[in-house]
Enzyme design. Structure first.
Site, PDB file in Angstrom:
ATOM      1  N   ASP A   1       0.883  -1.202  -0.076  1.00 20.78           N
ATOM      2  CA  ASP A   1      -0.177   0.056   0.065  1.00 20.78           C
ATOM      3  C   ASP A   1       0.825   1.264   0.002  1.00 20.78           C
ATOM      4  OD1 ASP A   1      -2.585  -1.411   0.301  1.00 20.78           O
ATOM      5  OD2 ASP A   1      -1.888  -1.836   2.210  1.00 20.78           O
TER       6      ASP A   1
ATOM      7  N   LYS B   1      -3.092   4.280  -3.542  1.00 21.05           N
ATOM      8  CA  LYS B   1      -3.698   5.288  -4.399  1.00 21.05           C
ATOM      9  C   LYS B   1      -2.401   6.045  -4.802  1.00 21.05           C
ATOM     10  CE  LYS B   1      -6.938   9.298  -4.399  1.00 21.05           C
ATOM     11  NZ  LYS B   1      -6.994   9.162  -5.757  1.00 21.05           N
TER      12      LYS B   1
ATOM     13  N   MET C   1      -7.921   6.571  11.498  1.00 18.29           N
ATOM     14  CA  MET C   1      -8.823   7.222  10.306  1.00 18.29           C
ATOM     15  C   MET C   1      -9.491   8.355  10.915  1.00 18.29           C
ATOM     16  SD  MET C   1      -9.314   3.805   7.887  1.00 18.29           S
ATOM     17  CE  MET C   1     -10.272   2.864   9.236  1.00 18.29           C
TER      18      MET C   1
END
Ligand code: SAH
Length: 487
Positions: free
Chosen positions: A33, A55, A170
């Site tokens: 990741d 991402k 998060m």
């Protein structure tokens, strides 16, 4: 073959488990990741395929379905697959979904738990998630759900009512709404709260406030939020290390660059290894071969670098031929290289420069007057020592033992320099090569050198020297850096 779902830990590469390192070392494919630490990827074999599914800047995130399909396909193809995930693979990491996909496809998998940021990030900020009597539970909650939706799956009121420590992952982006919901649930607004950004990394930053004020500090992801009495604990250690947060470029040759970088990291620095020098055999190796074969003819062998020691001993056939020969080392690093080869230096000067070595050797002359000296060293080096000994009546053989060359710079290296605050130079050649390669403008703000000769070279090239080691060793250089940043 097996697919390993491996927890990579929260950021500090040293927090990977032994099992994690073991399966990485045998990986054919690593699927990782965005938050993964680059140095962990180095634990996989060079030939292993490395696939980023995080991402990408400007690009889309690989969907979970696609990641699952990738793991299944690679596992079915018989490859050893390591799926590297931040923290623990089963804590807010969708490792459960990946394992389910593998199980459904009949692919063998193993889970290698990791150190979760929920516990380790507070620990690196000096916050214990529990304390006997005052904080008897800790609840780990996702802040990813939108608390404003009302129907959110996290029952914030219940979390507030439970008391104890609340750890939110998060949650940086929704910090305000989360804190408001917890206050609404009955927790006192003045309850201590902290947000730890980039925990366990050299750029860790801890924001401390209360439940009512934490959002005003605008925590940025990735952050671990800790709410409860423990968030007031002042047990900082990681951020207190002497070089914490300093980004330091190391220009020494390999493998010494890695050793110096490790020492800097231990003191909290972010170290960038960018060797500006490498060693190759000399143009004419024969002279070293001959000198080593006839070393018994000399009164002294004088070493001026660890590399000189290494190259000389590569050519020495029989250690006993050194028996009647005295051995000098310019400094403790060179003496240590000798000691590794079971030779105790007869002489190490008090100052670790050629001038001091010359003086010490001159004083050490026995009743027979000046002797014969062999100096195995770099092909190009200063002549202070051989010239001085010759002037004093010594018979001197300077023999090239190695050649220093400037390594071809890594094209990505220049970009790393932008963030660097400090650069360390441990020899004149490192300065010259670095400036030749990158230009004086690329040199980071703080120049630190191992001693006056290197400083003089730096100044001649237009650099300002901020730190100079008073003891001309690696440890002396580190001590000088610590003193500089302490003041
Ligand atoms: N599986 C991971 C959690 C993944 S969710 C684990 O067990 O740690 C990602 C969240 O973890 C981030 O939004 C942040 O809240 C937290 N996190 C991960 N790395 C972090 C770090 N280095 N510093 C602070 N928080 C971190």
């Amino acid at each position: 073959m097996t697919v390993y779902l491996v927890g990579a830990g929260p950021g500090d590469p040293a927090l990977l488990t032994l099992r994690g390192a073991e399966v990485l070392a045998g990986a054919d494919v690593v699927v990782y990741d965005r938050l993964s630490v680059a140095s962990l990827l180095d634990l996989a074999p060079a030939h292993a395929e490395r696939i980023s599914v995080g991402k990408q800047p400007g690009g889309p995130r690989t969907s979970q379905e696609d990641i699952n399909a990738l793991l299944v396909a690679r596992g079915r193809a018989g490859q050893q697959v390591v799926r590297l995930k931040g923290g623990d693979p089963f804590v807010f990491a969708r490792g459960g979904e990946e394992a389910a996909a593998l199980a459904a496809a009949g692919i063998a998998f193993e889970v290698v738990p990791g150190i979760t940021s929920a516990v380790a990030v507070p620990a690196y900020a000096g916050i214990p998630v529990t304390m006997r009597y005052s904080s008897t539970s800790f609840t780990v909650v996702t802040g990813h759900e939108d608390p404003a939706k009302g129907e959110a799956s996290v029952n914030w009121e219940a979390v507030a009512a439970l008391g104890g420590t609340v750890v939110v992952l998060m949650g940086a982006a929704r910090c305000r709404a989360i804190c408001e919901r917890i206050i609404a649930g009955g927790m006192a607004p003045d309850t201590p709260a902290a947000a730890v950004q980039w925990g366990t990394r050299p750029n860790q930053r801890t924001l401390r406030a209360t439940l009512a004020t934490l959002a005003d500090l605008d925590p940025q992801p990735p952050a671990t939020i800790v709410i409860g009495e423990v968030a007031a604990a002042d047990l900082a250690w990681f951020e207190n290390r002497p070089l914490f947060g300093r980004c330091i470029v190391v220009t020494r040759a390999q493998p010494q660059a890695t050793a110096l970088a490790a020492k800097l990291r231990q003191r909290g620095a972010e170290a960038i290894e960018m060797p500006a020098i490498a060693f190759e055999p000399p143009e004419d190796l024969d002279r070293l071969v001959q000198a080593a074969a006839q070393v018994g003819r000399y009164d002294w062998v004088v070493f001026t670098s660890p590399t000189g020691v290494a190259r000389f001993f590569e050519q020495l056939r029989d250690a006993r031929s050194l028996g009647g020969v005295q051995v000098a080392a310019i400094g403790p690093g060179t003496a240590a290289a000798l000691a590794e080869r079971s030779v105790v230096a007869d002489l190490v000067p008090e100052q670790y420069v050629a001038e001091a070595l010359l003086e010490a050797l001159s004083q050490g002359i026995g009743p027979d007057g000046p002797g014969r000296a062999l100096i195995p060293r770099a092909e190009t080096a200063r002549d202070v020592l051989p010239d001085g000994l010759a002037a004093a009546g010594w018979e001197v053989d300077v023999v090239p033992a190695y050649r220093t060359v400037a390594p071809v710079p890594d094209p990505d290296a220049a970009a790393l320099l932008d963030n660097a605050e400090v650069i360390t130079f441990t020899s004149s050649s490192t300065v010259t090569n670095f400036v030749d390669t990158f230009g004086a403008d690329a040199v980071p703000a703080v120049v630190a050198t191992i001693g006056p000769i290197t400083s003089a070279t730096a100044r001649n090239l237009g650099l300002e020297v901020a730190v100079e080691a008073s003891e001309h060793t690696i440890d002396g250089l580190i001590a000088a850096l610590e003193a500089f940043f302490a003041s």
